[in-house]
Design a protein around this motif. Structure first.
Motif, mmCIF file in Angstrom:
data_model
loop_
_atom_site.group_PDB
_atom_site.id
_atom_site.type_symbol
_atom_site.label_atom_id
_atom_site.label_comp_id
_atom_site.label_asym_id
_atom_site.label_seq_id
_atom_site.Cartn_x
_atom_site.Cartn_y
_atom_site.Cartn_z
ATOM 1 N N PHE A 247 35.089 48.555 50.658
ATOM 2 C CA PHE A 247 36.195 49.457 50.362
ATOM 3 C C PHE A 247 36.442 49.433 48.858
ATOM 4 O O PHE A 247 35.918 48.583 48.137
ATOM 5 C CB PHE A 247 37.465 49.076 51.140
ATOM 6 N N THR A 248 37.221 50.389 48.389
ATOM 7 C CA THR A 248 37.550 50.491 46.967
ATOM 8 C C THR A 248 39.063 50.539 46.826
ATOM 9 O O THR A 248 39.739 51.202 47.608
ATOM 10 C CB THR A 248 36.928 51.765 46.363
ATOM 11 N N ILE A 249 39.571 49.827 45.815
ATOM 12 C CA ILE A 249 40.998 49.883 45.537
ATOM 13 C C ILE A 249 41.228 50.477 44.153
ATOM 14 O O ILE A 249 40.352 50.432 43.290
ATOM 15 C CB ILE A 249 41.694 48.504 45.639
ATOM 16 N N ALA A 250 42.410 51.035 43.969
ATOM 17 C CA ALA A 250 42.839 51.553 42.670
ATOM 18 C C ALA A 250 43.940 50.628 42.155
ATOM 19 O O ALA A 250 44.900 50.340 42.863
ATOM 20 C CB ALA A 250 43.363 52.973 42.800
ATOM 21 N N THR B 284 42.190 51.793 37.322
ATOM 22 C CA THR B 284 40.877 51.164 37.411
ATOM 23 C C THR B 284 40.485 51.088 38.880
ATOM 24 O O THR B 284 41.263 50.613 39.711
ATOM 25 C CB THR B 284 40.908 49.742 36.804
ATOM 26 N N TYR B 285 39.295 51.571 39.190
ATOM 27 C CA TYR B 285 38.786 51.535 40.559
ATOM 28 C C TYR B 285 37.857 50.340 40.694
ATOM 29 O O TYR B 285 36.941 50.155 39.885
ATOM 30 C CB TYR B 285 38.053 52.835 40.899
ATOM 31 N N ILE B 286 38.094 49.538 41.735
ATOM 32 C CA ILE B 286 37.319 48.313 41.932
ATOM 33 C C ILE B 286 36.680 48.340 43.320
ATOM 34 O O ILE B 286 37.388 48.454 44.335
ATOM 35 C CB ILE B 286 38.224 47.072 41.786
ATOM 36 N N ASN B 287 35.342 48.236 43.356
ATOM 37 C CA ASN B 287 34.619 48.139 44.622
ATOM 38 C C ASN B 287 34.783 46.730 45.166
ATOM 39 O O ASN B 287 34.659 45.747 44.431
ATOM 40 C CB ASN B 287 33.137 48.444 44.421
ATOM 41 N N ILE C 86 34.614 37.819 41.261
ATOM 42 C CA ILE C 86 33.857 38.982 40.812
ATOM 43 C C ILE C 86 32.379 38.643 40.837
ATOM 44 O O ILE C 86 31.964 37.569 40.393
ATOM 45 C CB ILE C 86 34.289 39.401 39.398
ATOM 46 N N GLY C 87 31.588 39.557 41.357
ATOM 47 C CA GLY C 87 30.140 39.402 41.359
ATOM 48 C C GLY C 87 29.498 40.562 40.625
ATOM 49 O O GLY C 87 30.046 41.661 40.576
ATOM 50 N N MET C 88 28.345 40.318 40.048
ATOM 51 C CA MET C 88 27.653 41.365 39.294
ATOM 52 C C MET C 88 26.333 41.685 39.977
ATOM 53 O O MET C 88 25.573 40.786 40.339
ATOM 54 C CB MET C 88 27.408 40.901 37.864
ATOM 55 N N ASN C 89 26.058 42.963 40.143
ATOM 56 C CA ASN C 89 24.795 43.437 40.704
ATOM 57 C C ASN C 89 24.003 44.089 39.573
ATOM 58 O O ASN C 89 24.490 45.018 38.942
ATOM 59 C CB ASN C 89 25.043 44.461 41.812
ATOM 60 N N LEU D 222 30.024 45.900 39.080
ATOM 61 C CA LEU D 222 30.831 44.760 39.483
ATOM 62 C C LEU D 222 31.391 45.005 40.876
ATOM 63 O O LEU D 222 31.758 46.127 41.222
ATOM 64 C CB LEU D 222 31.985 44.546 38.506
ATOM 65 N N THR D 223 31.463 43.946 41.678
ATOM 66 C CA THR D 223 32.055 44.002 43.005
ATOM 67 C C THR D 223 32.991 42.814 43.145
ATOM 68 O O THR D 223 32.645 41.703 42.738
ATOM 69 C CB THR D 223 30.974 43.937 44.111
ATOM 70 N N PHE D 224 34.159 43.061 43.727
ATOM 71 C CA PHE D 224 35.085 41.968 43.997
ATOM 72 C C PHE D 224 34.773 41.441 45.390
ATOM 73 O O PHE D 224 34.976 42.134 46.383
ATOM 74 C CB PHE D 224 36.537 42.458 43.903
ATOM 75 N N HIS D 225 34.244 40.223 45.459
ATOM 76 C CA HIS D 225 33.908 39.584 46.740
ATOM 77 C C HIS D 225 35.177 38.909 47.263
ATOM 78 O O HIS D 225 35.582 37.860 46.780
ATOM 79 C CB HIS D 225 32.778 38.581 46.566
#
Length: 129
Positions: free
Chosen positions: A25-28, A46-49, A74-77, A90-93
């Protein structure tokens, strides 16, 4: 790490091999600041996956508009694209989700009162007063 924001689209569940599932999901996140030498307030979004691996059943509550507080890291792909260039995201795990306000459903919309009562809404005759 902790972040708070509103979900921008209903969460989706992806099935992976070995019967694993992930909720995406994505948050604002809304923020504001005043530039130096200015009185005007600038607002930014800011939109965060986000991904949640603990329970796919939580996806039923992660609906557009819900206000959530997330705990995690935070994880980086990083990958090489078709253009041969390195790309990243970036993805917030998420390890823990706290729902601060549920999304409004269509059932929460106000009903128009016509002033007439149906049989089930009539007052009972045997009131004790």
């Amino acid at each position: 790490m902790e972040i708070t924001g509103r979900i921008v689209k209903d969460a989706s569940v992806f099935k992976l091999k070995e019967n694993r599932e992930v909720v995406n999901f994505t948050i604002a996140v809304n923020d504001s600041y005043k530039p130096k030498d200015s009185t005007e307030l600038k607002k930014i979004v800011t939109y965060i996956n986000c991904s949640y691996w603990v329970s796919s059943k939580s996806a039923q509550w992660l609906k557009k508009g819900a206000l959530v507080e997330l705990f995690g890291r935070i994880g980086m792909n990083v990958y090489i694209g078709n253009d041969g260039q390195a790309h990243g995201s970036l993805t917030f795990h998420t390890s823990h989700i706290k729902i601060l306000a549920f999304a409004k459903s269509e059932q929460d919309t106000p009903q128009v009162n016509t002033g007439t009562k149906t049989n089930s809404e009539k007052e009972p005759d045997d009131l004790p007063f």
